[in-house]
Design a protein around this motif. Structure first.
Motif, PDB file in Angstrom:
ATOM      1  N   VAL A 153      67.123 -69.731 -25.219  1.00  0.00           N
ATOM      2  CA  VAL A 153      66.991 -68.099 -25.676  1.00  0.00           C
ATOM      3  C   VAL A 153      65.635 -67.884 -26.524  1.00  0.00           C
ATOM      4  CG1 VAL A 153      69.468 -67.778 -25.321  1.00  0.00           C
ATOM      5  CG2 VAL A 153      68.499 -68.567 -27.477  1.00  0.00           C
ATOM      6  N   GLN A 154      65.570 -66.613 -26.875  1.00  0.00           N
ATOM      7  CA  GLN A 154      64.266 -66.505 -27.423  1.00  0.00           C
ATOM      8  C   GLN A 154      65.141 -65.281 -28.731  1.00  0.00           C
ATOM      9  OE1 GLN A 154      61.011 -65.139 -25.082  1.00  0.00           O
ATOM     10  NE2 GLN A 154      60.390 -67.216 -24.595  1.00  0.00           N
ATOM     11  N   GLN A 155      64.152 -64.896 -29.661  1.00  0.00           N
ATOM     12  CA  GLN A 155      64.728 -64.087 -30.736  1.00  0.00           C
ATOM     13  C   GLN A 155      64.682 -62.722 -30.060  1.00  0.00           C
ATOM     14  OE1 GLN A 155      62.361 -64.001 -34.262  1.00  0.00           O
ATOM     15  NE2 GLN A 155      64.245 -63.205 -35.507  1.00  0.00           N
ATOM     16  N   TYR A 156      65.655 -62.168 -30.465  1.00  0.00           N
ATOM     17  CA  TYR A 156      66.052 -60.649 -29.631  1.00  0.00           C
ATOM     18  C   TYR A 156      66.575 -60.367 -28.224  1.00  0.00           C
ATOM     19  CZ  TYR A 156      63.141 -59.697 -33.824  1.00  0.00           C
ATOM     20  OH  TYR A 156      62.810 -59.757 -35.224  1.00  0.00           O
ATOM     21  N   GLU A 157      66.526 -61.852 -27.764  1.00  0.00           N
ATOM     22  CA  GLU A 157      67.197 -61.705 -26.327  1.00  0.00           C
ATOM     23  C   GLU A 157      68.384 -61.529 -26.372  1.00  0.00           C
ATOM     24  OE1 GLU A 157      67.504 -64.973 -22.774  1.00  0.00           O
ATOM     25  OE2 GLU A 157      66.156 -65.407 -24.351  1.00  0.00           O
ATOM     26  N   TRP A 158      69.178 -60.744 -25.101  1.00  0.00           N
ATOM     27  CA  TRP A 158      70.379 -60.346 -25.013  1.00  0.00           C
ATOM     28  C   TRP A 158      71.133 -61.503 -24.235  1.00  0.00           C
ATOM     29  CZ3 TRP A 158      73.675 -56.618 -27.124  1.00  0.00           C
ATOM     30  CH2 TRP A 158      74.874 -56.505 -26.391  1.00  0.00           C
ATOM     31  N   VAL A 159      72.275 -61.861 -24.704  1.00  0.00           N
ATOM     32  CA  VAL A 159      73.006 -63.015 -23.959  1.00  0.00           C
ATOM     33  C   VAL A 159      74.366 -62.493 -23.564  1.00  0.00           C
ATOM     34  CG1 VAL A 159      71.713 -64.865 -24.979  1.00  0.00           C
ATOM     35  CG2 VAL A 159      73.653 -64.190 -26.074  1.00  0.00           C
ATOM     36  N   GLN A 160      74.814 -63.315 -22.359  1.00  0.00           N
ATOM     37  CA  GLN A 160      76.449 -62.875 -22.182  1.00  0.00           C
ATOM     38  C   GLN A 160      77.121 -64.071 -22.453  1.00  0.00           C
ATOM     39  OE1 GLN A 160      77.305 -60.066 -20.525  1.00  0.00           O
ATOM     40  NE2 GLN A 160      75.087 -59.373 -20.398  1.00  0.00           N
ATOM     41  N   PHE A 200      79.501 -66.985 -22.593  1.00  0.00           N
ATOM     42  CA  PHE A 200      79.425 -68.408 -21.845  1.00  0.00           C
ATOM     43  C   PHE A 200      77.753 -68.557 -21.313  1.00  0.00           C
ATOM     44  CE2 PHE A 200      83.849 -66.758 -21.274  1.00  0.00           C
ATOM     45  CZ  PHE A 200      84.264 -67.493 -22.116  1.00  0.00           C
ATOM     46  N   ASP A 201      77.033 -68.081 -21.784  1.00  0.00           N
ATOM     47  CA  ASP A 201      75.541 -68.265 -21.509  1.00  0.00           C
ATOM     48  C   ASP A 201      75.124 -69.607 -22.340  1.00  0.00           C
ATOM     49  OD1 ASP A 201      75.054 -66.422 -19.699  1.00  0.00           O
ATOM     50  OD2 ASP A 201      73.569 -65.202 -20.966  1.00  0.00           O
ATOM     51  N   SER A 202      74.176 -70.355 -21.741  1.00  0.00           N
ATOM     52  CA  SER A 202      73.825 -71.779 -22.581  1.00  0.00           C
ATOM     53  C   SER A 202      72.812 -71.226 -23.526  1.00  0.00           C
ATOM     54  CB  SER A 202      73.366 -72.675 -21.514  1.00  0.00           C
ATOM     55  OG  SER A 202      74.103 -73.027 -20.585  1.00  0.00           O
ATOM     56  N   LEU A 203      73.135 -71.780 -24.641  1.00  0.00           N
ATOM     57  CA  LEU A 203      71.976 -71.653 -25.690  1.00  0.00           C
ATOM     58  C   LEU A 203      71.110 -72.679 -26.014  1.00  0.00           C
ATOM     59  CD1 LEU A 203      74.705 -69.615 -28.273  1.00  0.00           C
ATOM     60  CD2 LEU A 203      72.877 -68.719 -26.453  1.00  0.00           C
ATOM     61  N   VAL A 204      71.801 -73.683 -26.383  1.00  0.00           N
ATOM     62  CA  VAL A 204      71.031 -74.888 -26.804  1.00  0.00           C
ATOM     63  C   VAL A 204      71.547 -76.288 -26.404  1.00  0.00           C
ATOM     64  CG1 VAL A 204      70.220 -76.249 -29.059  1.00  0.00           C
ATOM     65  CG2 VAL A 204      70.972 -73.823 -29.277  1.00  0.00           C
ATOM     66  N   ASP A 205      70.719 -77.364 -26.098  1.00  0.00           N
ATOM     67  CA  ASP A 205      71.324 -78.639 -25.630  1.00  0.00           C
ATOM     68  C   ASP A 205      70.935 -79.523 -26.736  1.00  0.00           C
ATOM     69  OD1 ASP A 205      71.964 -77.723 -23.021  1.00  0.00           O
ATOM     70  OD2 ASP A 205      70.338 -78.751 -22.212  1.00  0.00           O
ATOM     71  N   LEU A 206      71.961 -79.991 -27.211  1.00  0.00           N
ATOM     72  CA  LEU A 206      71.874 -81.362 -28.280  1.00  0.00           C
ATOM     73  C   LEU A 206      72.087 -82.362 -27.603  1.00  0.00           C
ATOM     74  CD1 LEU A 206      74.090 -79.688 -31.066  1.00  0.00           C
ATOM     75  CD2 LEU A 206      71.649 -79.576 -30.951  1.00  0.00           C
ATOM     76  N   GLY A 207      71.381 -83.474 -28.198  1.00  0.00           N
ATOM     77  CA  GLY A 207      71.587 -84.823 -27.773  1.00  0.00           C
ATOM     78  C   GLY A 207      71.832 -85.777 -28.804  1.00  0.00           C
TER      79      GLY A 207
END
Length: 309
Positions: free
Chosen positions: A135-142, A144-151
């Motif tokens: 995602v980017q700043q000011y983006e609209w998300v629904q 259960f949308d994926s935001l970040v992948d962590l390893g």
């Protein structure tokens, strides 16, 4: 290994606190959302809290009235049941916010201020490294949308993409020899642990997962690598970057360090080449130090010394 942090509620991204490659701790705020749904949930918690306060005050007043025989015991019991139902409703509303990452202290601040806070912090579920931001700043998300992948830096894996015609020959336990792109001096090995049995419609490749062996400290999650599958195991042979190999006549050589400022031109027999590194079948031992930079200079000095001799 990898985990994906998803949005629980719909909303707008108001703040992003991390970037790919950042190390994060469990509970750290990765980003924040502005959510009208959160406003409604906090409003329900405040309403249920006020109803609880009212119900408990009616119970307290009923106990005094019972002593004065102003109400019956049955009516007092009804007030107590209403207070119990109000407490259950309040605890449920508070627990729903807790599931969103809003802890007891933050809920208390909202109740004391009597004003909802529409900013939802999205926290890291565990220690790790940010692999990708979706995602980017000011983006609209629904929801259960994926935001970040962590390893997990302590359990790194490769994700290789190979052509479908080569995927059929890949088996569990096969070894992958790989190098990070742009860093041919760093070589590592991984072992195949699974594959996705379908072709990606975008890349037209099959995804292979391989667990890195040896725990290379200089390898960082998210970097691109070039790899070569070795069926049936890996040969215990040294390998060198392409830049380390030079040629005199029809013979391949590498320069091996023999002292602090002395080097020896060593004839070698080359094996496999994976696009960036050569396998050395003969001429160099595993523990010897091979020159990978300044080879052209050493070669020119050697040629000059030979011609003068």
């Amino acid at each position: 290994s990898m985990s994906t942090v998803k949005s629980i509620l719909e909303g707008r991204v108001t703040e992003i606190n991390v970037a790919p490659g950042d190390s994060v701790r469990e509970g750290q705020v990765l980003l924040e959302l502005h959510s009208h749904a959160l406003h409604g949930m906090q409003g329900e918690m405040m309403q249920s809290y006020h109803e609880l306060q009212l119900a408990e005050s009616r119970v307290e007043a009923g106990q005094k009235l019972l002593e004065l025989e102003g109400i019956s015991r049955l009516e007092l019991q009804q007030r107590e049941q209403q207070a119990l139902a109000a407490r259950l409703a309040f605890e449920l509303a508070k627990s729903e916010l807790l599931d969103l990452g809003i802890d007891e202290e933050e809920s208390l601040k909202i109740l004391e201020a009597s004003s909802p806070d529409t900013h939802l912090p999205v926290r890291a579920p565990s220690d790790g490294v940010v692999l990708e931001l979706y995602v980017q700043q000011y983006e609209w998300v629904q929801a259960f949308d994926s935001l970040v992948d962590l390893g997990n830096p302590n359990r790194m894996e490769l994700q290789l993409q190979i052509p479908p015609d080569q995927a059929s020959g890949v088996a569990m336990g096969d070894t992958v020899e790989f190098v990070p792109v742009g860093r041919p001096e760093t070589v590592g090995h991984a072992r195949v642990i699974s594959r996705v049995p379908q072709v990606d419609p975008t890349t037209r490749t099959v995804k292979i997962r391989a667990r890195i062996e040896g725990g290379k400290q200089e390898l960082f999650p998210g970097v691109f690598v070039e790899g070569q599958l070795v069926h049936g195991g890996v040969r215990n042979s040294p390998s060198v970057p392409e830049s380390a190999v030079t040629r005199f006549g029809s013979t391949d050589y590498v320069f091996v360090r023999t002292g602090p400022e002395t080097f020896e031109a060593r004839p070698v027999e080359l094996g496999r080449f994976n696009g960036t590194r050569y396998e050395i079948l003969e001429g160099v031992k595993l523990d010897e130090d091979v020159v990978v930079e300044g080879v052209f200079f050493l070669k020119s000095v050697l040629v000059k010394g030979t011609s003068e001799g």
